[in-house]
Design a protein around this motif. Sequence first.
Motif, PDB file in Angstrom:
ATOM      1  N   VAL A  90       2.864  -3.553  -0.818  1.00 41.33           N
ATOM      2  CA  VAL A  90       2.766  -2.094  -0.802  1.00 41.33           C
ATOM      3  C   VAL A  90       1.455  -1.637  -1.435  1.00 41.33           C
ATOM      4  CG1 VAL A  90       3.792   0.040  -1.661  1.00 41.33           C
ATOM      5  CG2 VAL A  90       5.259  -1.778  -0.788  1.00 41.33           C
ATOM      6  N   PHE A  91       1.084  -2.258  -2.540  1.00 38.74           N
ATOM      7  CA  PHE A  91      -0.164  -1.871  -3.202  1.00 38.74           C
ATOM      8  C   PHE A  91      -1.351  -2.083  -2.261  1.00 38.74           C
ATOM      9  CE2 PHE A  91      -3.143  -1.070  -6.495  1.00 38.74           C
ATOM     10  CZ  PHE A  91      -2.442  -0.524  -7.563  1.00 38.74           C
ATOM     11  N   TYR A  92      -1.332  -3.198  -1.548  1.00 39.69           N
ATOM     12  CA  TYR A  92      -2.393  -3.448  -0.565  1.00 39.69           C
ATOM     13  C   TYR A  92      -2.432  -2.341   0.481  1.00 39.69           C
ATOM     14  CZ  TYR A  92      -4.531  -5.229   3.675  1.00 39.69           C
ATOM     15  OH  TYR A  92      -5.288  -5.337   4.815  1.00 39.69           O
ATOM     16  N   ARG A  93      -1.266  -1.950   0.999  1.00 40.96           N
ATOM     17  CA  ARG A  93      -1.216  -0.923   2.044  1.00 40.96           C
ATOM     18  C   ARG A  93      -1.746   0.417   1.523  1.00 40.96           C
ATOM     19  NH1 ARG A  93       2.463  -2.101   6.340  1.00 40.96           N
ATOM     20  NH2 ARG A  93       2.884  -4.344   6.337  1.00 40.96           N
ATOM     21  N   VAL A  94      -1.403   0.752   0.286  1.00 40.38           N
ATOM     22  CA  VAL A  94      -1.868   2.024  -0.279  1.00 40.38           C
ATOM     23  C   VAL A  94      -3.389   2.015  -0.436  1.00 40.38           C
ATOM     24  CG1 VAL A  94      -1.789   3.548  -2.288  1.00 40.38           C
ATOM     25  CG2 VAL A  94       0.319   2.483  -1.452  1.00 40.38           C
ATOM     26  N   ALA A 150       4.981   2.117   5.998  1.00 40.84           N
ATOM     27  CA  ALA A 150       4.533   0.869   5.375  1.00 40.84           C
ATOM     28  C   ALA A 150       5.552   0.379   4.353  1.00 40.84           C
ATOM     29  CB  ALA A 150       3.175   1.072   4.709  1.00 40.84           C
ATOM     30  N   VAL A 151       6.093   1.298   3.568  1.00 42.06           N
ATOM     31  CA  VAL A 151       7.115   0.943   2.578  1.00 42.06           C
ATOM     32  C   VAL A 151       8.339   0.357   3.270  1.00 42.06           C
ATOM     33  CG1 VAL A 151       8.776   1.917   0.945  1.00 42.06           C
ATOM     34  CG2 VAL A 151       6.354   2.524   0.780  1.00 42.06           C
ATOM     35  N   LYS A 152       8.743   0.957   4.367  1.00 44.56           N
ATOM     36  CA  LYS A 152       9.905   0.451   5.106  1.00 44.56           C
ATOM     37  C   LYS A 152       9.630  -0.949   5.659  1.00 44.56           C
ATOM     38  CE  LYS A 152      11.668   4.976   6.608  1.00 44.56           C
ATOM     39  NZ  LYS A 152      11.896   5.853   7.796  1.00 44.56           N
ATOM     40  N   GLU A 153       8.438  -1.143   6.196  1.00 45.31           N
ATOM     41  CA  GLU A 153       8.117  -2.444   6.786  1.00 45.31           C
ATOM     42  C   GLU A 153       8.071  -3.538   5.722  1.00 45.31           C
ATOM     43  OE1 GLU A 153       5.380  -3.776  10.368  1.00 45.31           O
ATOM     44  OE2 GLU A 153       4.145  -3.219   8.640  1.00 45.31           O
ATOM     45  N   VAL A 154       7.422  -3.261   4.600  1.00 44.45           N
ATOM     46  CA  VAL A 154       7.365  -4.258   3.534  1.00 44.45           C
ATOM     47  C   VAL A 154       8.769  -4.538   2.994  1.00 44.45           C
ATOM     48  CG1 VAL A 154       6.484  -4.771   1.223  1.00 44.45           C
ATOM     49  CG2 VAL A 154       4.983  -3.697   2.913  1.00 44.45           C
ATOM     50  N   SER A 155       9.601  -3.511   2.902  1.00 44.09           N
ATOM     51  CA  SER A 155      10.982  -3.704   2.433  1.00 44.09           C
ATOM     52  C   SER A 155      11.769  -4.577   3.404  1.00 44.09           C
ATOM     53  CB  SER A 155      11.668  -2.348   2.255  1.00 44.09           C
ATOM     54  OG  SER A 155      10.959  -1.540   1.338  1.00 44.09           O
ATOM     55  N   LEU A 156      11.508  -4.408   4.687  1.00 42.33           N
ATOM     56  CA  LEU A 156      12.112  -5.283   5.691  1.00 42.33           C
ATOM     57  C   LEU A 156      11.672  -6.729   5.467  1.00 42.33           C
ATOM     58  CD1 LEU A 156      13.572  -5.874   8.420  1.00 42.33           C
ATOM     59  CD2 LEU A 156      11.414  -5.258   9.551  1.00 42.33           C
ATOM     60  N   TYR A 157      10.359  -6.927   5.290  1.00 41.53           N
ATOM     61  CA  TYR A 157       9.848  -8.277   5.030  1.00 41.53           C
ATOM     62  C   TYR A 157      10.476  -8.861   3.763  1.00 41.53           C
ATOM     63  CZ  TYR A 157       6.044  -7.335   8.390  1.00 41.53           C
ATOM     64  OH  TYR A 157       5.311  -7.047   9.510  1.00 41.53           O
ATOM     65  N   ALA A 197       3.186   4.459 -15.413  1.00 39.18           N
ATOM     66  CA  ALA A 197       2.343   5.304 -14.558  1.00 39.18           C
ATOM     67  C   ALA A 197       3.092   5.775 -13.316  1.00 39.18           C
ATOM     68  CB  ALA A 197       1.090   4.533 -14.146  1.00 39.18           C
ATOM     69  N   ARG A 198       4.421   5.745 -13.373  1.00 39.18           N
ATOM     70  CA  ARG A 198       5.209   6.205 -12.231  1.00 39.18           C
ATOM     71  C   ARG A 198       4.850   7.640 -11.860  1.00 39.18           C
ATOM     72  NH1 ARG A 198      11.407   4.058 -13.380  1.00 39.18           N
ATOM     73  NH2 ARG A 198      11.131   1.960 -12.520  1.00 39.18           N
ATOM     74  N   ALA A 199       4.938   7.939 -10.571  1.00 41.35           N
ATOM     75  CA  ALA A 199       4.581   9.275 -10.085  1.00 41.35           C
ATOM     76  C   ALA A 199       5.605   9.737  -9.051  1.00 41.35           C
ATOM     77  CB  ALA A 199       3.180   9.253  -9.488  1.00 41.35           C
ATOM     78  N   PRO A 200       6.854   9.985  -9.477  1.00 40.64           N
ATOM     79  CA  PRO A 200       7.901  10.368  -8.516  1.00 40.64           C
ATOM     80  C   PRO A 200       7.627  11.685  -7.807  1.00 40.64           C
ATOM     81  CG  PRO A 200       8.642  10.669 -10.786  1.00 40.64           C
ATOM     82  CD  PRO A 200       7.352   9.920 -10.857  1.00 40.64           C
ATOM     83  N   TYR A 201       6.699  12.455  -8.347  1.00 36.84           N
ATOM     84  CA  TYR A 201       6.333  13.739  -7.745  1.00 36.84           C
ATOM     85  C   TYR A 201       5.393  13.570  -6.551  1.00 36.84           C
ATOM     86  CZ  TYR A 201       2.180  12.571 -10.407  1.00 36.84           C
ATOM     87  OH  TYR A 201       1.095  11.904 -10.905  1.00 36.84           O
ATOM     88  N   MET A 202       4.814  12.387  -6.389  1.00 33.34           N
ATOM     89  CA  MET A 202       3.764  12.171  -5.396  1.00 33.34           C
ATOM     90  C   MET A 202       4.360  12.013  -3.998  1.00 33.34           C
ATOM     91  SD  MET A 202       0.595  11.845  -4.557  1.00 33.34           S
ATOM     92  CE  MET A 202      -0.129  11.841  -6.212  1.00 33.34           C
ATOM     93  N   PRO A 203       4.083  12.948  -3.085  1.00 32.61           N
ATOM     94  CA  PRO A 203       4.583  12.790  -1.709  1.00 32.61           C
ATOM     95  C   PRO A 203       3.799  11.700  -0.984  1.00 32.61           C
ATOM     96  CG  PRO A 203       3.183  14.727  -1.862  1.00 32.61           C
ATOM     97  CD  PRO A 203       3.320  14.201  -3.263  1.00 32.61           C
ATOM     98  N   LEU A 204       4.497  10.919  -0.189  1.00 33.63           N
ATOM     99  CA  LEU A 204       3.853   9.854   0.567  1.00 33.63           C
ATOM    100  C   LEU A 204       3.568  10.327   1.985  1.00 33.63           C
ATOM    101  CD1 LEU A 204       5.964   6.708  -0.452  1.00 33.63           C
ATOM    102  CD2 LEU A 204       3.704   7.367  -1.300  1.00 33.63           C
ATOM    103  N   PRO A 205       2.361  10.106   2.479  1.00 34.25           N
ATOM    104  CA  PRO A 205       2.087  10.414   3.886  1.00 34.25           C
ATOM    105  C   PRO A 205       2.920   9.524   4.797  1.00 34.25           C
ATOM    106  CG  PRO A 205       0.241   9.255   2.884  1.00 34.25           C
ATOM    107  CD  PRO A 205       1.185   9.574   1.774  1.00 34.25           C
ATOM    108  N   ALA A 206       3.099   9.966   6.032  1.00 34.72           N
ATOM    109  CA  ALA A 206       3.980   9.258   6.971  1.00 34.72           C
ATOM    110  C   ALA A 206       3.585   7.793   7.135  1.00 34.72           C
ATOM    111  CB  ALA A 206       3.956   9.974   8.324  1.00 34.72           C
ATOM    112  N   GLU A 207       2.289   7.526   7.146  1.00 30.30           N
ATOM    113  CA  GLU A 207       1.817   6.146   7.309  1.00 30.30           C
ATOM    114  C   GLU A 207       2.348   5.245   6.199  1.00 30.30           C
ATOM    115  OE1 GLU A 207      -2.384   3.627   6.951  1.00 30.30           O
ATOM    116  OE2 GLU A 207      -2.441   5.794   7.272  1.00 30.30           O
TER     117      GLU A 207
END
Length: 540
Positions: free
Chosen positions: A215-219, A152-159, A138-148
Amino acid sequence: MTPTGTEAIKRILGGIPFTAELYWLIRQRGKPINTRFSLRGLQAHMPEIAPVVASLNKAAPVGKKVLVFATLHYWIEHAALLSLSLAAQGHKVTMGYLPYADWQKEINMFDLRRQNAYARKVLEQAGPVLDIVSFLTARAPYMPLPAELVEAVKEVSLYDTQYTLQNEEVDFESDIYKLRLNRNREIAQAALAWLRQSKPDVVIVPNGTIQELGVFYRVARHLKIPTVTYEFSDQRQRIWVARNSEVMRQDTNALWQAKRENPLSETQMERMRSLMMARQRGSMWENFARMWQGVPTEGGQQARQHLGLDKRPVVLLATNVLGDSLTLGRQVFSKSMAEWISRTVQYFIGRPDIQLVIRVHPGEVLTHGQSMVDVVHEVLPRLPENIRLIKPKDEINTYDLIDVADVGLVYTTTVGMEMAMTGVPVVVAGQTHYRGRGFTHDPDSWVSYYKLLGQLLEHPAEFRLNREQVTEAWHYAYRFFFDYPQPFPWHLVRLWDDYKTRPLEKVLQGECCEQYARTFRYLVGEPIDWSLERGNGQCD
């Protein structure tokens, strides 16, 4: 690094449709491709569970539209059993998954697709009662992510990187950070696309802080979908549940608000005393699955002699394990726990009138990352006579150190709460669940921290907690240990052993079914009723 040999071939085949799936079906005959990604327990029990779920589902009232998401084989097995339990109660459940065996290792698409085929084969045995969604397909590489969500992705990746390396200092050009960033971005896009289209009533995610789970939680929260996170501690038959928050934050505000004005009964106090005695002695107790100390208590006087402490005031600094989910993102005024320890040690270099005892968490013996021992030695290769460093393997009981402490310093460790229970004034430097409960000192800046230290160390005895504060600490500790966890039949660590003792029918229809039913309702988003008083018994 350029792949060679078998790995290069797999990468080529991984881009060709159906090659991995056919290979798995023909050559491996439906078996897992390696021991790291195995759903054998679920596979063995599914033929027994699925018919029971189907039968119970027919008689159950129509429930909510639920998505349960998991990744990594152990969480997938647990989430599948949870999904089946909810389906048996009438909910329309979708089980979503990612077929990764490891969060920190690269895997070629050929092997990942084979793992996906295997997982789907196991999960589809529940087809009549569960909808199955692989978020790999179900990947969606076309889906743009909002800034928020980008942030969130960066923060979780840091963790994730801190959690993996057990080091708070992160190189954003490192392979592990880039790996986590890519995977987290992929699941953010897939989750955003799927959730927007499917619109479940509630999303359930284990942990909710790290990896794709975080990440799923954040989305889901970005889309304002009610979201429940859950985790397990060392208590058997208990689960932590949080509604619209990360369960690892251990938000006890609503619990304390509901219980604070209800003093403990003598029976409850005796139970709390019994638990504390077990923790101090390093012995097992009731449904707690581990010992808290490696050596029994010998008393404060023995500890004082062993460490060569004199009559000067003693400050006990108790550390956490770096990378633990309970320390990630818990900064209040320091950049990290390591910085707080480093600057605190520097402070005590200039206080020869005070003895500082640093108790490095015994749990570090199980870790591989940066040790707080190294953090201390970076500041002080040779310790001055007023500073003692107790290493993880040193055979000394932490509670003996509490017995001689005049002041306590902690980041988020539970030891801070336990020191307050003995009347020791405690300074809390991190964001922990017992911060701000009325029995600790909670600075919010370096200025207030140093000012507070100066005041406490001037006359430590004057800051000893009074009877009301000590009683409050004991009361809160009871609520945290016994009321915060909810009854639940199957622990993550011993999932199938627990299931043999408490099969699905017994859980949903047996004598303890009402206790479990409340927890299942909380898991699908019903607000937790913290006003309920629970007994001491276990549902066996």
